[in-house]
Design an enzyme around this catalytic site. Structure first.
Site, PDB file in Angstrom:
ATOM      1  CG  ASP A 142      -2.027  -0.994   0.869  1.00 18.28           C
ATOM      2  OD1 ASP A 142      -1.629  -2.294   1.468  1.00 18.28           O
ATOM      3  OD2 ASP A 142      -2.966  -0.690   0.557  1.00 18.28           O
TER       4      ASP A 142
HETATM    5  C1  LIG Z   1      -2.461  -4.525  -5.126  1.00 18.90           C
HETATM    6  S1  LIG Z   1      -3.368  -3.921  -3.933  1.00 18.90           S
HETATM    7  C2  LIG Z   1      -2.270  -3.738  -2.573  1.00 18.90           C
HETATM    8  C3  LIG Z   1      -2.965  -3.771  -1.183  1.00 18.90           C
HETATM    9  O1  LIG Z   1      -4.172  -3.227  -1.020  1.00 18.90           O
HETATM   10  C4  LIG Z   1      -4.659  -4.171  -0.130  1.00 18.90           C
HETATM   11  O2  LIG Z   1      -5.345  -3.528   0.974  1.00 18.90           O
HETATM   12  P1  LIG Z   1      -6.937  -3.390   1.151  1.00 18.90           P
HETATM   13  O3  LIG Z   1      -7.656  -4.667   0.587  1.00 18.90           O
HETATM   14  O4  LIG Z   1      -7.371  -2.876   2.724  1.00 18.90           O
HETATM   15  O5  LIG Z   1      -7.444  -2.207   0.175  1.00 18.90           O
HETATM   16  C5  LIG Z   1      -3.742  -5.032   0.436  1.00 18.90           C
HETATM   17  O6  LIG Z   1      -3.055  -4.420   1.637  1.00 18.90           O
HETATM   18  C6  LIG Z   1      -3.084  -5.228  -0.788  1.00 18.90           C
HETATM   19  O7  LIG Z   1      -1.828  -6.067  -0.844  1.00 18.90           O
END
Ligand SMILES: CSC[C@H]1O[C@H](OP(=O)(O)O)[C@H](O)[C@@H]1O
Length: 389
Positions: free
Chosen positions: A250
């Protein structure tokens, strides 16, 4: 049929409601930046790159479906205000703030252009927002290519298995995915023995979304609980040839410290203990040189009930009744809850950062130098200048 988390055409934006997956594929219409903000906050759309793209396009469709002022500076001011609002939806992923920064530059430049007007500024914004969706897919295909090559090379060829966490596929991006893109590329190369995915409590991106994508693509895959990861590496690592744990990101700080879904840090620890490579797969839109280290990354905390309750279609003992969504409590009433959505993995536990132009490895000083990768973004430095290729 390709999985599409985001469907966009000028004037129309639809998002696949990820709270309904894997059992129901429902698209929600997004008409405005307010709709976009709420879709991101509610996590009906999620994933660092997808968050940025949906936010940008939600404002594009708002502009396309409204009568914009004919004054360039008024439209520019409106867009800047909306971008500042959109970035407040979720704080940890840098992609949204990065996209807003780039789009602001486009708008300011368009507003300053000779004989510019409101329509020209609006069009410049919409074109740039649409381009982000196209660029993300090509970035992910580059990540898949370089990540698969790196893992195969490190493993000495043959088929390998990998473990991944959360969801980083077509449902978290504009398509193909980052860490899941590496898995797709390994599979396409005939180099994948098996993909293991964690369920990724409490939102269950793994069991609901990654498993959905792997089954959809007919990729050999096994679901485990988050707590099984160390036992998997110890008991099945050699026989399954588990060569790497590959995760998304992220926000990657300037020193390589990486914020990713909660549970990532402990996977990096167990990878180190078991001699398994630990790789972060992220487009350069996720690298944030302005954030010096993981200590400076804001970690989003989600509502406690997202952990203490679980939602799903009713099971009658034989089949799923998709017309009935049930919410059940899975925790003692009254217990306090800590529910951070992310954690930070220190660079010392990361073996490589897979970007769309190559895998960044640490230098002889044991540190990542991410400026090369970022400069290549602007100066087209060939991937060969980056370690690992
Ligand atoms: C390519 S997605 C990167 C990252 O985003 C996800 O978080 P969320 O589901 O809370 O938006 C997750 O940390 C992924 O690894």
């Amino acid at each position: 049929m390709v999985l599409e988390a985001i469907r966009y055409s000028p004037g129309s934006l639809e998002i696949l409601n990820q709270l309904k997956l894997p059992h129901q594929e429902e698209y929600d219409q997004v008409h405005s930046s307010t709709d976009g903000w709420h879709a991101i906050k509610d996590m009906r759309t999620r994933g660092a790159p997808a968050i940025a793209i949906v936010a940008a396009l939600s404002l594009a469709v708002e502009l396309q479906n409204s009568k914009v002022s004919d004054k360039a500076d008024e439209v520019a001011a409106f867009i800047l205000e909306k971008l500042n609002y959109l970035v407040t939806s979720r704080p940890t992923a840098v992609n949204l703030a990065d996209a807003a920064r780039k789009l602001k530059k486009v708008v300011e430049s368009a507003a300053k252009a000779k004989d510019s007007d409101g329509a020209a500024v609006s069009q410049a914004y919409c074109d740039a927002a649409a381009q982000m969706m196209i660029s993300d897919v090509s970035d992910n295909q580059g990540i898949g290519k370089y990540g698969a090559e790196w893992i195969s090379k490190q493993a000495g060829g043959g088929q390998v298995s990998v473990l991944t966490h959360c969801n980083t596929g077509s449902l978290a991006t504009a398509g193909y995915g980052t860490a899941l893109g590496v898995i797709r590329s390994l599979h396409a190369n005939g180099s994948l023995k098996r993909a293991f995915c964690t369920e990724t409590r409490p939102y269950n991106q793994g069991s609901r979304l990654t498993a959905f994508e792997l089954v959809h693509d007919k990729i050999p895959a096994t679901l485990i609980t988050d707590s099984m990861a160390s036992a998997l590496l110890r008991l099945k690592g050699p026989s399954e040839r588990i060569a790497a744990i590959v995760v998304g990101a992220d926000r990657v700080a300037a020193n390589g410290d990486t914020a990713n879904k909660i549970g990532t840090y402990q996977l990096a620890i167990t990878a180190k203990h078991h001699g398994v490579k630990f790789l972060v797969a992220a487009p350069r839109t996720t690298i944030d040189l302005q954030t010096l280290s993981g200590a400076d990354i804001t970690i989003e905390e989600r509502p406690g009930q997202e952990m203490t309750f679980i939602k799903g279609p009713r099971f009658d003992g034989v089949d799923l009744d998709l017309s009935q969504t049930e919410t059940v409590s899975i925790a003692a009433k009254g217990i306090d809850v800590w529910n951070p959505a992310f954690d930070v993995t220190p660079a010392e536990l990361i073996d490589g950062i897979i970007t769309e132009i190559g895998v960044v490895e640490k230098g002889e000083d044991g540190k990542f130098d991410l400026t090369i990768a970022m400069e290549a973004h602007h100066e087209g430095i060939k991937p060969s200048t980056i370690g690992g290729l």
